[in-house]
Design an enzyme around this catalytic site. Structure first.
Site, PDB file in Angstrom:
ATOM      1  N   LYS A  82       0.822  -1.110   0.134  1.00  0.00           N
ATOM      2  CA  LYS A  82       0.043   0.049   0.132  1.00  0.00           C
ATOM      3  C   LYS A  82       1.016   1.203  -0.150  1.00  0.00           C
ATOM      4  O   LYS A  82       1.968   1.134   0.746  1.00  0.00           O
ATOM      5  CB  LYS A  82      -1.066  -0.158   1.267  1.00  0.00           C
ATOM      6  CG  LYS A  82      -2.001   1.095   1.541  1.00  0.00           C
ATOM      7  CD  LYS A  82      -2.749   0.894   2.734  1.00  0.00           C
ATOM      8  CE  LYS A  82      -3.898   1.830   2.815  1.00  0.00           C
ATOM      9  NZ  LYS A  82      -4.585   1.585   3.702  1.00  0.00           N
ATOM     10  N   SER A 157      -9.796   1.276   2.843  1.00  0.00           N
ATOM     11  CA  SER A 157      -8.878   2.374   1.926  1.00  0.00           C
ATOM     12  C   SER A 157      -7.856   1.529   1.362  1.00  0.00           C
ATOM     13  O   SER A 157      -7.208   2.220   0.282  1.00  0.00           O
ATOM     14  CB  SER A 157      -8.255   3.318   2.968  1.00  0.00           C
ATOM     15  OG  SER A 157      -7.203   2.583   3.869  1.00  0.00           O
ATOM     16  N   SER A 181      -9.933  -1.115   6.748  1.00  0.00           N
ATOM     17  CA  SER A 181      -9.224  -0.798   5.641  1.00  0.00           C
ATOM     18  C   SER A 181      -8.341  -1.956   5.001  1.00  0.00           C
ATOM     19  O   SER A 181      -8.030  -1.952   3.869  1.00  0.00           O
ATOM     20  CB  SER A 181      -8.286   0.347   5.783  1.00  0.00           C
ATOM     21  OG  SER A 181      -9.084   1.532   5.743  1.00  0.00           O
TER      22      SER A 181
END
Lengths: 466, 91
Positions: A82, A157, A181
């Site tokens: 990420k 997310s 997330s």
């Protein structure tokens, strides 16, 4: 190479038997990225050169050392991070225009540990800016489309972390979970993922969102892979004061799982409810016992979360002043601005007691209820989200509706307990379905055991969209 | 609970060191108002005698032992330490 292997075991067996080389693996993943990334917007940065360099040293290790795979548990495992994990020399944006040209001086602990264990980094993944969101739509670099159906969001997310797995662009990905997330994108992408116990994995080098809730964890396609990566990244590094070392290898013979009745009323999608009933039936065949339990205050979870989290966000994002690094504060996207202001509001004079202090107290009540329930059961079963993946744009104009996506996620973050997201089928619209298992702090080993039990019983096979 | 006004939003924007356009203020005011109305439901929870939770680890004061690096000592018997020089001769 014909088919890219979908698990660590398959990958390492192929490398060991010289069915393919690590360089060929990287070729295949890069080909997949080149073919689909423009359309699906999953990777923000592809580290082609570094990946080839690492793949070459993996090949060398395999050729030169008899027990390379024992020494390096992630040898040849292609990983994408990420874009909120700092990677030395590789641009790290947090999905935000503020950091569009930021190049870190050092790597996050999780990144370093995966690399040291033999992993190959292939790139950095799109996410909601500063991890603020449940759909990926808040990324300043555009929305990540769901590979199972591109009209739908891939969950946020860690949107790229989920989508990269369903698009077969990486074997493992990393994510952060402040309120779902990691679990949500895994759920919307038919992946397995762990939100670890708060304090199990160091967050050193991970751009902070809400520090009393932030956790770092892996996403993959089977429980074994998640356990392997978790064992590599967990434990003290001397750089995150919240991290504790914890070993628990106690083998449980009989499990008892609680069904929190508050999680299965109103608002929950009928297909998800039915699917979880099936999961429970499957577990019962495996001699797992179920009891209904009550967590009456968890209904306040999202309210507590949307006070504590923005308060911590407003403080953590205070450092982005455009003076030392990054662009100025005008480059914050809308959602970051909303959360900063909400945080300033609940912390401001006259409102601190009514909101922030109050939320911290209700957090205590929720945490106590959770701790109490774990004196009776080994784990809790719950939906990951109220619906399967939703359409792009569906909740974009209504922040509150978007916030309520995380209604089942908040409990684990507020009380610091681990949660494993597990895929369990597809909806009538062919969108992935799944569930989460939560356990007491540092009970990850039990959650892995339970996850495996379920997947063995249903003869689970990892799946990718293309 | 009184409705959030544009003036309130301007005030929190100032506290947050954010410069908002008039359009942004017009957009954020009803959105923030709706969120605040939602989170205000916490007022119905009885929290008398409840301690606040700010973290879940139970750890307090995580400190590291100070270590004396003997390598940095100029002359061990004098108690003087060697540090990198910061003043240089201008040639």
């Amino acid at each position: 190479m014909n088919n890219i292997p979908l698990t660590i075991k398959e990958t390492q067996e192929g490398l060991k038997s010289k069915k393919f080389s690590a360089v060929e693996l990287v070729d295949s993943y890069l080909a997949q990225i080149k073919k689909y990334n423009d359309e699906y917007n999953i990777f923000l940065t592809v580290t082609e050169e570094e990946a080839y360099e690492q793949a070459k040293s993996v090949n060398q290790l395999i050729n030169n050392s008899e027990n390379a795979f024992e020494q390096y548990p992630l040898l040849g495992v292609t990983t994408a991070h990420k874009d909120i994990f700092l990677t030395k020399g590789v641009r790290t944006t947090a999905g935000s225009k503020i950091l569009e040209s930021y190049i870190p001086q050092y790597s996050a602990t999780a990144v370093r540990r995966i690399e040291r264990a033999g992993g190959i980094m292939i790139g950095k993944l799109n996410c909601d800016a500063f991890a603020h969101g449940s759909s990926g739509e808040n990324s300043d670099f555009g929305t990540t489309l769901n590979p199972w159906n591109k009209k739908y969001t891939s969950g946020g997310s860690s949107s790229g972390s989920g989508a990269a797995l369903s698009a077969n662009m990486s074997l493992i990905t990393t994510g952060t979970d402040t309120c779902g997330s990691i679990r949500l994108p895994a759920n919307y992408g038919y992946s397995v993922a762990l939100k670890p116990t708060y304090g199990a994995v160091s967050r050193y080098g991970v751009i902070a969102m809400a520090s009393s809730l932030d956790t770092v964890g892996p996403l993959g396609r089977c429980v074994d892979d998640i356990e392997t990566v978790f064992n590599v990244i967990k434990g003290k590094d001397g750089l995150d004061g919240n991290v504790k070392n914890y070993e628990n290898n106690s083998q449980k013979i009989k499990f008892k799982i609680g069904i929190p009745k508050e999680f299965f009323v109103g608002g929950l999608d009928k297909e998800i409810e039915k699917n979880i009933q099936e999961v429970i039936k499957t577990y019962k065949k495996e001699d797992v016992e179920f009891v209904e339990v009550s967590l009456p205050s968890t209904k306040y979870g999202i309210s507590v979360y949307y006070i504590i989290q923005p308060a911590e966000v407003s403080s953590n994002l205070g450092r982005f002043d455009g003076i030392r690094y990054g662009n100025d504060r005008n480059s914050f996207g809308e959602e970051a601005k909303r959360r900063i202001m909400l945080g300033s509001y609940v912390l401001s004079a006259g409102y601190y007691d009514a909101y922030y202090e109050k939320a911290m107290k209700v957090r205590t009540i929720i945490k106590n209820e959770v701790d109490e329930v774990f004196t009776k059961v080994d784990a809790l079963i719950a939906p990951v989200a109220p619906t399967p993946a939703f359409k792009i744009g569906e909740k974009a104009s209504d922040p509150l509706a978007m916030y309520l996506t995380d209604i089942y996620a908040a409990t684990a973050n507020l009380s610091g307990i681990p949660s494993l997201a597990i895929p369990s089928g597809f909806s009538s619209k062919k969108l992935p379905l799944g569930f989460q298992l939560m356990g007491p702090r540092f009970s990850e080993h039990n959650l892995f055991e339970l996850g495996r039990k379920y997947h063995q019983e249903i003869d689970y096979k990892p799946k990718v969209a293309f | 609970m009184a409705k959030l006004t544009k003036k309130d939003v301007k005030h929190v924007a100032d506290l947050s060191n954010l410069t908002l356009t008039d359009e942004e203020i017009a957009k954020f005011t009803p959105q923030l108002d709706k969120i605040i109305e939602f989170i205000a439901t916490l007022s119905e929870v009885d929290t008398t005698n409840v301690e606040p939770t700010s973290q879940t680890t139970g750890l307090t004061n995580v400190l590291r032992e100070d270590e004396i690096k003997v390598d940095n000592m100029l002359m061990p018997e004098t108690d003087y330490y060697k540090v990198p020089s910061i003043l240089h001769n201008r040639s």
